[in-house]
Design a protein around this motif. Structure first.
Motif, PDB file in Angstrom:
ATOM      1  N   THR B 122      26.541 -30.061   5.911  1.00  0.00           N
ATOM      2  CA  THR B 122      26.065 -28.822   5.823  1.00  0.00           C
ATOM      3  C   THR B 122      26.754 -27.734   7.172  1.00  0.00           C
ATOM      4  OG1 THR B 122      24.711 -29.632   4.756  1.00  0.00           O
ATOM      5  CG2 THR B 122      24.079 -27.167   5.485  1.00  0.00           C
ATOM      6  N   LEU B 123      26.322 -28.893   8.118  1.00  0.00           N
ATOM      7  CA  LEU B 123      26.282 -27.979   9.740  1.00  0.00           C
ATOM      8  C   LEU B 123      27.942 -27.753   9.620  1.00  0.00           C
ATOM      9  CD1 LEU B 123      25.025 -27.326  12.347  1.00  0.00           C
ATOM     10  CD2 LEU B 123      26.322 -29.068  13.275  1.00  0.00           C
ATOM     11  N   VAL B 124      29.241 -28.937   9.187  1.00  0.00           N
ATOM     12  CA  VAL B 124      30.239 -28.406   9.146  1.00  0.00           C
ATOM     13  C   VAL B 124      30.720 -27.200   8.804  1.00  0.00           C
ATOM     14  CG1 VAL B 124      32.813 -28.992   8.481  1.00  0.00           C
ATOM     15  CG2 VAL B 124      31.036 -30.477  10.302  1.00  0.00           C
ATOM     16  N   ILE B 125      30.309 -27.743   6.911  1.00  0.00           N
ATOM     17  CA  ILE B 125      30.504 -26.075   6.262  1.00  0.00           C
ATOM     18  C   ILE B 125      30.658 -25.468   6.339  1.00  0.00           C
ATOM     19  CG2 ILE B 125      30.589 -25.386   3.414  1.00  0.00           C
ATOM     20  CD1 ILE B 125      29.985 -28.725   2.709  1.00  0.00           C
ATOM     21  N   PHE B 126      29.530 -24.925   6.892  1.00  0.00           N
ATOM     22  CA  PHE B 126      29.295 -23.251   7.216  1.00  0.00           C
ATOM     23  C   PHE B 126      29.514 -22.850   8.855  1.00  0.00           C
ATOM     24  CE2 PHE B 126      26.101 -23.928   3.513  1.00  0.00           C
ATOM     25  CZ  PHE B 126      26.822 -23.000   3.606  1.00  0.00           C
ATOM     26  N   THR B 127      29.766 -23.691   9.967  1.00  0.00           N
ATOM     27  CA  THR B 127      30.255 -23.411  11.481  1.00  0.00           C
ATOM     28  C   THR B 127      31.545 -23.260  11.386  1.00  0.00           C
ATOM     29  OG1 THR B 127      29.433 -25.770  11.638  1.00  0.00           O
ATOM     30  CG2 THR B 127      28.052 -23.794  11.941  1.00  0.00           C
ATOM     31  N   PHE B 128      32.369 -23.479  10.254  1.00  0.00           N
ATOM     32  CA  PHE B 128      33.925 -24.289  10.425  1.00  0.00           C
ATOM     33  C   PHE B 128      34.353 -22.743  10.482  1.00  0.00           C
ATOM     34  CE2 PHE B 128      37.864 -24.972   8.672  1.00  0.00           C
ATOM     35  CZ  PHE B 128      37.976 -25.873   9.176  1.00  0.00           C
ATOM     36  N   ASP B 129      35.511 -23.347  11.834  1.00  0.00           N
ATOM     37  CA  ASP B 129      35.819 -21.772  12.151  1.00  0.00           C
ATOM     38  C   ASP B 129      37.633 -22.331  11.963  1.00  0.00           C
ATOM     39  OD1 ASP B 129      37.314 -20.551  13.616  1.00  0.00           O
ATOM     40  OD2 ASP B 129      36.629 -20.581  15.199  1.00  0.00           O
ATOM     41  N   PRO B 130      38.328 -22.037  10.579  1.00  0.00           N
ATOM     42  CA  PRO B 130      39.690 -21.804  10.653  1.00  0.00           C
ATOM     43  C   PRO B 130      40.229 -21.225  11.040  1.00  0.00           C
ATOM     44  CG  PRO B 130      38.466 -20.230   9.341  1.00  0.00           C
ATOM     45  CD  PRO B 130      37.762 -20.223  10.576  1.00  0.00           C
ATOM     46  N   CYS B 131      40.123 -20.382  12.197  1.00  0.00           N
ATOM     47  CA  CYS B 131      41.218 -20.251  13.565  1.00  0.00           C
ATOM     48  C   CYS B 131      41.005 -20.594  14.664  1.00  0.00           C
ATOM     49  CB  CYS B 131      41.635 -19.024  13.358  1.00  0.00           C
ATOM     50  SG  CYS B 131      41.635 -18.112  11.120  1.00  0.00           S
ATOM     51  N   PRO B 132      41.083 -21.936  15.207  1.00  0.00           N
ATOM     52  CA  PRO B 132      40.517 -22.382  16.719  1.00  0.00           C
ATOM     53  C   PRO B 132      41.577 -21.793  17.683  1.00  0.00           C
ATOM     54  CG  PRO B 132      40.964 -24.004  15.462  1.00  0.00           C
ATOM     55  CD  PRO B 132      40.945 -23.065  14.075  1.00  0.00           C
ATOM     56  N   ALA B 133      40.633 -21.258  18.026  1.00  0.00           N
ATOM     57  CA  ALA B 133      41.699 -20.597  19.530  1.00  0.00           C
ATOM     58  C   ALA B 133      42.268 -22.001  20.139  1.00  0.00           C
ATOM     59  CB  ALA B 133      40.828 -20.088  20.263  1.00  0.00           C
ATOM     60  N   GLY B 134      43.195 -21.186  20.045  1.00  0.00           N
ATOM     61  CA  GLY B 134      44.400 -21.904  21.076  1.00  0.00           C
ATOM     62  C   GLY B 134      45.209 -23.078  20.446  1.00  0.00           C
ATOM     63  N   ALA B 135      44.955 -23.178  18.941  1.00  0.00           N
ATOM     64  CA  ALA B 135      45.351 -23.941  18.019  1.00  0.00           C
ATOM     65  C   ALA B 135      47.059 -23.893  18.050  1.00  0.00           C
ATOM     66  CB  ALA B 135      44.788 -24.168  16.368  1.00  0.00           C
ATOM     67  N   ALA B 136      48.323 -24.649  17.897  1.00  0.00           N
ATOM     68  CA  ALA B 136      49.529 -24.054  17.450  1.00  0.00           C
ATOM     69  C   ALA B 136      49.516 -23.518  15.949  1.00  0.00           C
ATOM     70  CB  ALA B 136      50.016 -25.910  16.785  1.00  0.00           C
ATOM     71  N   ALA B 137      50.412 -22.675  15.661  1.00  0.00           N
ATOM     72  CA  ALA B 137      50.156 -21.905  14.724  1.00  0.00           C
ATOM     73  C   ALA B 137      50.444 -22.383  13.613  1.00  0.00           C
ATOM     74  CB  ALA B 137      51.381 -20.396  14.975  1.00  0.00           C
ATOM     75  N   GLU B 138      51.257 -23.543  13.375  1.00  0.00           N
ATOM     76  CA  GLU B 138      51.989 -24.045  12.393  1.00  0.00           C
ATOM     77  C   GLU B 138      50.857 -24.136  12.013  1.00  0.00           C
ATOM     78  OE1 GLU B 138      53.074 -24.480  15.453  1.00  0.00           O
ATOM     79  OE2 GLU B 138      53.391 -26.881  15.777  1.00  0.00           O
ATOM     80  N   LEU B 139      50.187 -24.691  12.821  1.00  0.00           N
ATOM     81  CA  LEU B 139      49.170 -25.309  11.660  1.00  0.00           C
ATOM     82  C   LEU B 139      47.700 -24.914  10.842  1.00  0.00           C
ATOM     83  CD1 LEU B 139      48.277 -28.106  14.849  1.00  0.00           C
ATOM     84  CD2 LEU B 139      49.156 -29.181  12.875  1.00  0.00           C
ATOM     85  N   LEU B 140      48.373 -23.834  11.475  1.00  0.00           N
ATOM     86  CA  LEU B 140      46.920 -22.984  11.161  1.00  0.00           C
ATOM     87  C   LEU B 140      46.990 -22.279   9.306  1.00  0.00           C
ATOM     88  CD1 LEU B 140      45.285 -20.541  14.476  1.00  0.00           C
ATOM     89  CD2 LEU B 140      44.535 -22.627  13.101  1.00  0.00           C
ATOM     90  N   PRO B 141      46.074 -21.706   9.067  1.00  0.00           N
ATOM     91  CA  PRO B 141      45.761 -21.182   7.391  1.00  0.00           C
ATOM     92  C   PRO B 141      46.740 -19.621   8.253  1.00  0.00           C
ATOM     93  CG  PRO B 141      43.851 -20.988   8.330  1.00  0.00           C
ATOM     94  CD  PRO B 141      44.261 -22.039   9.306  1.00  0.00           C
ATOM     95  N   SER B 142      47.158 -18.621   7.143  1.00  0.00           N
ATOM     96  CA  SER B 142      48.192 -18.158   6.849  1.00  0.00           C
ATOM     97  C   SER B 142      47.150 -16.731   7.560  1.00  0.00           C
ATOM     98  CB  SER B 142      49.065 -17.509   6.067  1.00  0.00           C
ATOM     99  OG  SER B 142      47.720 -17.835   4.364  1.00  0.00           O
ATOM    100  N   PHE B 143      46.132 -16.673   7.212  1.00  0.00           N
ATOM    101  CA  PHE B 143      45.367 -15.394   7.292  1.00  0.00           C
ATOM    102  C   PHE B 143      44.617 -15.496   9.487  1.00  0.00           C
ATOM    103  CE2 PHE B 143      42.611 -18.430   4.940  1.00  0.00           C
ATOM    104  CZ  PHE B 143      41.721 -18.667   6.287  1.00  0.00           C
ATOM    105  N   CYS B 144      45.026 -16.439   9.516  1.00  0.00           N
ATOM    106  CA  CYS B 144      44.772 -16.809  11.223  1.00  0.00           C
ATOM    107  C   CYS B 144      45.296 -15.499  12.083  1.00  0.00           C
ATOM    108  CB  CYS B 144      45.003 -17.831  11.546  1.00  0.00           C
ATOM    109  SG  CYS B 144      43.743 -18.700  11.240  1.00  0.00           S
ATOM    110  N   PRO B 145      44.851 -14.894  13.163  1.00  0.00           N
ATOM    111  CA  PRO B 145      45.530 -13.756  13.795  1.00  0.00           C
ATOM    112  C   PRO B 145      46.211 -14.650  14.158  1.00  0.00           C
ATOM    113  CG  PRO B 145      43.151 -13.669  14.364  1.00  0.00           C
ATOM    114  CD  PRO B 145      42.947 -14.480  13.019  1.00  0.00           C
ATOM    115  N   ALA B 146      46.866 -15.722  14.808  1.00  0.00           N
ATOM    116  CA  ALA B 146      47.376 -16.613  15.993  1.00  0.00           C
ATOM    117  C   ALA B 146      49.348 -16.680  14.749  1.00  0.00           C
ATOM    118  CB  ALA B 146      46.889 -18.169  16.177  1.00  0.00           C
ATOM    119  N   VAL B 147      48.567 -16.398  13.304  1.00  0.00           N
ATOM    120  CA  VAL B 147      49.550 -16.677  12.983  1.00  0.00           C
ATOM    121  C   VAL B 147      50.557 -15.273  12.178  1.00  0.00           C
ATOM    122  CG1 VAL B 147      50.694 -17.397  10.448  1.00  0.00           C
ATOM    123  CG2 VAL B 147      48.704 -19.056  11.909  1.00  0.00           C
ATOM    124  N   GLN B 148      49.440 -14.440  12.099  1.00  0.00           N
ATOM    125  CA  GLN B 148      49.733 -13.097  11.703  1.00  0.00           C
ATOM    126  C   GLN B 148      50.924 -12.608  13.244  1.00  0.00           C
ATOM    127  OE1 GLN B 148      46.725 -11.545  10.033  1.00  0.00           O
ATOM    128  NE2 GLN B 148      46.857 -12.545   8.025  1.00  0.00           N
TER     129      GLN B 148
END
Lengths: 246, 148
Positions: B122-148
């Motif tokens: 439950t904790l993971v589902i609701f506190t999940f950060d889809p765009c963790p800072a410092g992650a490689a851009a190719e691993l992130l979903p398209s809507f993350c600021p790091a990708v755009q």
């Protein structure tokens, strides 16, 4: 002429081996399988073969039987791994090329050979109040329509042989469980329109060791020598508990 | 010579109110729900996206959990599956353990593990950060600021 009569009179017989699980605590604590070879006829049942062993080979063999015609429920035993009445199992219907394994029903303490202590089984039966509970005085006949009678017809057939209860894997490991036979006999009164004790019985069977222990494995239905739909009866009691009435 | 044969059946003690009825009802209600929840989950994860199981990566999961619909879907699946499974295991333990101490320990551990997993999930589902800072851009979903 005499020869002709002889030919007609001769009924074909065959030899079978019975492996009987023997246990006599007065002789030895050890359980052993003993094989007996007997000559039987096509009309013979396992009970006849057991009689033959007891009367002609080994008089110490102990088993229960009374009416010998599938009514009294005394001779339930495990024959070739299945609970059956010895008096209703024709030997020719079994695989006679192999030995026939006969052992006491499981889950109840063996007292000697094929005789088990039935007391825990009867205790569960007594615990569900297996008698008519009615508040009015028995001054006149209690009438019942054929439809109301049909409602519990199936469960009136029980002969308390314990074949169902001792085929139940839950009963094998949990001697506290009421078991199918007690529930079947509760069903017989719970769904009887003349009876007024349904609530009491439903409350008893709502116990931790009551109907919820049933895992619907259908062993009981398969074991019943009277063809009672035991698992179905248990399911109906579960539904009655959920509804709070039959 | 009399022999006392030990009986495996101890006398029945009438227990007081119990939850067995509710446990039984819960299993029958959660079962059909789980069938729908799990099969929709499998289809949406494995059949709908191109590439099947190979398409599942961090970005895929992050994309799904950005939608409240899938958050609640997975939450329902998590709770129902864990309670359904644990209750099933509890009945197996009740059926097959002989010693009361062992039974209690096992049932207690089962519910302990179940609650821990439910809490963490439950904790993971609701506190999940889809765009963790410092992650490689190719691993992130398209809507993350790091990708755009």
């Amino acid at each position: 002429m005499v020869d002709d009569v002889k030919v007609i009179a001769e009924v074909p017989s065959f030899t079978v081996t019975l492996m009987v699980r023997r246990y006599d605590p007065e002789v030895s604590e050890e359980v052993k399988w003993v094989d007996y070879e007997v000559t039987v006829y096509g009309t013979d049942r396992v009970l006849d073969a057991l009689h033959k062993i007891k009367w002609e080979i080994d008089g110490s063999l102990t088993f229960r039987r009374s009416c010998a015609h599938g009514v009294c429920g005394s001779d339930a035993m495990r024959i070739n791994g299945r609970n059956r009445l010895a008096c209703k199992t024709l030997i020719k219907d079994l695989d006679i090329t192999q030995p026939i394994y006969v052992e006491p029903i499981k889950g109840l303490a063996v007292e000697k050979d094929l005789v088990v202590n039935m007391e825990p089984f009867y205790k569960a039966y007594r615990d569900i109040n297996p008698f008519l509970i009615a508040n009015d005085k028995p001054e006149k006949e209690r009438l019942q329509s054929p439809e109301d009678r049909a409602r519990f017809d199936d469960t009136t057939k029980c002969i308390l042989c314990a074949a169902c209860t001792t085929s139940c894997p839950v009963f094998w490991t949990d001697g506290q469980y009421f078991g199918p036979a007690a529930i079947v006999n509760a069903h017989r009164f719970i769904f009887d329109s003349r009876d007024e004790g349904a609530e009491v019985r439903l409350d008893i069977l709502n116990d931790k060791e009551g109907v919820w222990r049933c895992r619907t494995t259908f062993n009981c239905t398969e074991a019943c020598p009277r063809g009672i739909q035991v698992t179905k009866a248990i399911a109906e009691v579960k539904q009655a508990i959920l509804k709070g009435r039959p | 010579m009399s022999i006392v044969i030990e009986t495996p059946n101890s006398p029945r003690t009438r227990s007081q109110a119990n939850l067995e009825k509710y446990g039984w009802v819960f299993m029958r209600i959660s079962g059909p729900f789980l069938i729908v929840l799990i099969f929709v989950h499998l289809i949406s994860n494995l059949v709908v996206p191109d590439g099947g199981i190979k398409a599942i990566d961090f970005a895929f999961v992050a994309g799904k959990w950005a939608a409240p619909f899938w958050q609640w879907w997975d939450l329902a699946m998590l709770w129902l599956a864990l309670i359904h499974g644990t209750n099933g295991m509890r009945t197996v333990v009740n059926d097959y353990t002989e010693k009361e101490g062992v039974r209690k320990t096992l049932v207690f551990s089962l519910w302990g593990v179940c609650s821990a997993l439910i809490l963490l999930g439950t904790l993971v589902i609701f506190t999940f950060d889809p765009c963790p800072a410092g992650a490689a851009a190719e691993l992130l979903p398209s809507f993350c600021p790091a990708v755009q």
